[in-house]
Scaffold this motif. Structure first.
Motif, short mmCIF file in Angstrom:
data_model
loop_
_atom_site.label_atom_id
_atom_site.label_comp_id
_atom_site.label_asym_id
_atom_site.label_seq_id
_atom_site.Cartn_x
_atom_site.Cartn_y
_atom_site.Cartn_z
N HIS A 256 -19.66 -17.62 20.44
CA HIS A 256 -18.96 -18.91 20.37
C HIS A 256 -19.25 -19.57 19.02
O HIS A 256 -20.39 -19.55 18.55
N THR A 257 -18.23 -20.20 18.45
CA THR A 257 -18.46 -20.92 17.19
C THR A 257 -19.59 -21.94 17.35
O THR A 257 -20.38 -22.15 16.44
N MET A 258 -19.69 -22.56 18.55
CA MET A 258 -20.71 -23.59 18.76
C MET A 258 -22.12 -23.00 18.69
O MET A 258 -23.09 -23.72 18.41
N THR A 259 -22.25 -21.71 18.97
CA THR A 259 -23.55 -21.05 18.88
C THR A 259 -24.07 -21.13 17.43
O THR A 259 -25.26 -21.34 17.20
N HIS A 260 -23.14 -20.96 16.49
CA HIS A 260 -23.47 -21.09 15.07
C HIS A 260 -22.89 -22.39 14.53
O HIS A 260 -22.15 -22.39 13.54
N LYS A 261 -23.25 -23.49 15.17
CA LYS A 261 -22.68 -24.79 14.82
C LYS A 261 -22.74 -25.10 13.31
O LYS A 261 -21.81 -25.70 12.77
N PRO A 262 -23.82 -24.73 12.61
CA PRO A 262 -23.86 -25.05 11.17
C PRO A 262 -22.82 -24.31 10.35
O PRO A 262 -22.56 -24.70 9.21
N TRP A 263 -22.25 -23.24 10.86
CA TRP A 263 -21.26 -22.47 10.10
C TRP A 263 -19.85 -22.99 10.34
O TRP A 263 -19.50 -23.39 11.46
N SER A 264 -19.03 -22.90 9.33
CA SER A 264 -17.60 -23.19 9.47
C SER A 264 -16.94 -22.04 10.22
O SER A 264 -17.53 -20.97 10.41
N LEU A 265 -15.69 -22.26 10.62
CA LEU A 265 -14.94 -21.20 11.29
C LEU A 265 -14.84 -19.98 10.37
O LEU A 265 -15.01 -18.83 10.82
N ALA A 266 -14.58 -20.21 9.10
CA ALA A 266 -14.44 -19.10 8.15
C ALA A 266 -15.76 -18.34 8.02
O ALA A 266 -15.77 -17.09 8.00
N GLN A 267 -16.86 -19.07 7.94
CA GLN A 267 -18.17 -18.39 7.86
C GLN A 267 -18.43 -17.57 9.12
O GLN A 267 -18.89 -16.44 9.05
N CYS A 268 -18.18 -18.17 10.28
CA CYS A 268 -18.37 -17.44 11.54
C CYS A 268 -17.57 -16.15 11.52
O CYS A 268 -18.09 -15.07 11.81
N CYS A 269 -16.29 -16.26 11.20
CA CYS A 269 -15.42 -15.08 11.24
C CYS A 269 -15.91 -14.00 10.28
O CYS A 269 -16.01 -12.82 10.64
N GLU A 270 -16.24 -14.41 9.08
CA GLU A 270 -16.67 -13.45 8.06
C GLU A 270 -17.97 -12.75 8.49
O GLU A 270 -18.07 -11.52 8.46
N ARG A 271 -18.95 -13.53 8.93
CA ARG A 271 -20.25 -12.95 9.29
C ARG A 271 -20.17 -12.12 10.57
O ARG A 271 -20.80 -11.08 10.68
N PHE A 272 -19.42 -12.62 11.56
CA PHE A 272 -19.32 -11.86 12.82
C PHE A 272 -18.65 -10.51 12.54
O PHE A 272 -19.11 -9.47 13.02
N ALA A 273 -17.56 -10.53 11.77
CA ALA A 273 -16.85 -9.28 11.48
C ALA A 273 -17.76 -8.33 10.69
O ALA A 273 -17.81 -7.13 10.99
N ALA A 274 -18.49 -8.88 9.75
CA ALA A 274 -19.38 -8.04 8.94
C ALA A 274 -20.47 -7.40 9.80
O ALA A 274 -20.98 -6.32 9.50
N ALA A 275 -20.82 -8.08 10.90
CA ALA A 275 -21.86 -7.55 11.79
C ALA A 275 -21.28 -6.67 12.90
O ALA A 275 -22.00 -6.27 13.82
N SER A 276 -19.98 -6.39 12.80
CA SER A 276 -19.29 -5.55 13.80
C SER A 276 -19.22 -6.16 15.19
O SER A 276 -19.08 -5.45 16.19
N ILE A 277 -19.35 -7.49 15.25
CA ILE A 277 -19.12 -8.21 16.51
C ILE A 277 -17.63 -8.11 16.84
O ILE A 277 -16.80 -8.19 15.93
N GLY A 278 -17.32 -7.97 18.13
CA GLY A 278 -15.91 -7.75 18.49
C GLY A 278 -15.08 -9.01 18.61
O GLY A 278 -13.86 -8.97 18.40
N GLY A 279 -15.71 -10.13 18.95
CA GLY A 279 -14.89 -11.30 19.23
C GLY A 279 -15.53 -12.63 18.85
O GLY A 279 -16.74 -12.72 18.63
#
Lengths: 276, 276
Positions: B10-33
């Protein structure tokens, strides 16, 4: 003005006061009863000793609806479960000496043990105490605790699970203490109160309130009227189900403990009267 | 190493990150969703705007199991109930644009209104949204919230009450989001998960943990392994009941929000893998 003869206050509600102060002030305010926490009695917990406690309470003329708190039955090691049983028997003896009607059980929970398993330990532990309860003439009441205490304080979080243990053990010495703080949210509450009435297990009724912005899980309870619990409605239900015992005011609150305790007692009486 | 294709955060889990940061980091870590909270999207809540959010998420290749959070249906004034319905329809539109599978409903509760009455408002409110859900192809999932939120956040505090609403409304667009934090203590959990499986209403599964010494009711959740919830056991049950969706990591924690978020993401991945 509502009669206070069925009002009891827990010593823990007035934590800054000694047992003697509680007794003196409650009696002076025409409160009918005092529910006694063991820390005010047992020397190893800082109490005045059992004989002295008996003298103080007898001199006050207050009734003692409850001695608090036994329980904590579940444990991985059998010897720890036996220790819990022994301790609960000691509490029954002390309760008898104090003239208490019941020992309230906070039944316990152990991280890493399923709640279902912990409930089995609880039923076994209570079963091992029932003969002693009968012998000393003191009842045992299971107090369901709010689900937020399921981690390490209680594996009984609804009246339904307390009822299941009562139905299993079938003893007139075993019942339930209903604390509005713990059960107000329960969608099955009406039905469970009715069943408890039919089964003769409505042993205790505790009042306080749930603050909407609760700041601490243990020590931020509200006084009746501070929160969102419809106390008159729940009281009406326990009374319709046959309950005629004390309304025990049990409030753990850093905020109220920090208040002038004489003023606080006046406030308790006001709130008791406006919530009945 | 456990595959992360069914892990969502959930984006709220990484509240300090923006949506763009969340997406970039999650994808880079091979997270699916990624499950998206509205505050990262809606400009009036500080978000980047719907078009921009859609672009960011599409570019990341992440799936969107949930858009969070709709609900809050009960209200004394009919016009406020209508406002809630309108708002939930807007959220459904936004969810459709984002490619989200479901809108998660924190259904609401109102001090002074009985929880039973609030559940009626909730069922009525959801009923008024179901045609729209179908029209835009986005599901609605009721998330039962822990009883400690019954005061002003949710009148649905067990899976049983969520099921009752699903059974009443009978729509393939309505189901339940099971968050271990809220339901782990429920003695009826096994049976309810089984029933939800049979009824086809297991829409979401959220993981985190219950800290034994919870310091704050809203912002002190644990990461898997920090607390007492037997997550593998609950996961096994939802999977046995047919659930094949994402495991959504939803943690509100001042402690973790204060941590270096890259390190935190690594820890989430570790804990996800050791809890599956």
């Amino acid at each position: 003005m509502t009669d206070l003869s069925r009002c009891a206050i827990h010593t823990m509600t007035h934590k800054p006061w000694s047992l003697a102060q509680c007794c003196e002030r409650f009696a002076a305010a025409s409160i009918g009863g005092i529910s006694v926490w063991r820390n005010t009695v047992a020397p190893e917990e800082g109490g005045v000793g059992l004989d002295e406690a008996v003298n103080i309470i007898e001199a006050s003329g207050l009734a003692v609806p409850a001695y608090v708190r036994g329980g904590f039955f579940p444990a991985f090691a059998p010897e720890d479960r036996q220790k819990a049983i022994d301790h609960n028997k000691v509490m029954l003896d002390e309760a008898a000496a104090l003239g208490a009607d019941q020992v309230v059980l906070v039944v316990g929970a152990v991280p890493g043990m399923t709640l279902a398993e912990a409930r089995k330990h609880t039923a076994d532990g209570i079963a091992a105490c029932l003969d002693h309860a009968e012998a000393v003439g003191v009842k045992l009441s299971i107090e369901p605790l709010h689900p937020m205490y399921a981690g390490d304080k209680s594996c009984v979080n609804r009246m339904a699970e307390a009822r299941a243990i009562c139905e299993q053990l079938q003893s007139m010495w075993l019942g339930i203490a209903v604390d509005v703080y713990h059960v107000w949210w329960d969608p099955d509450l009406d039905r469970e109160i009715e069943l408890a009435g039919q089964q003769g297990t409505l042993f205790g009724f505790h009042v306080c309130d749930w603050r909407l912005e609760t700041r601490h899980m243990l020590t931020d309870r509200g006084l009746m009227g501070d929160g969102c619990i419809d106390i008159p409605s729940i009281r009406a239900k326990v009374e319709a189900a046959g309950f005629q015992g004390f309304n025990e005011v049990e409030v753990f609150s850093e905020e109220y403990w920090a208040m002038d305790q004489e003023q606080y007692l006046k406030l308790i009486v006001e709130r008791y009267q406006s919530s009945t």
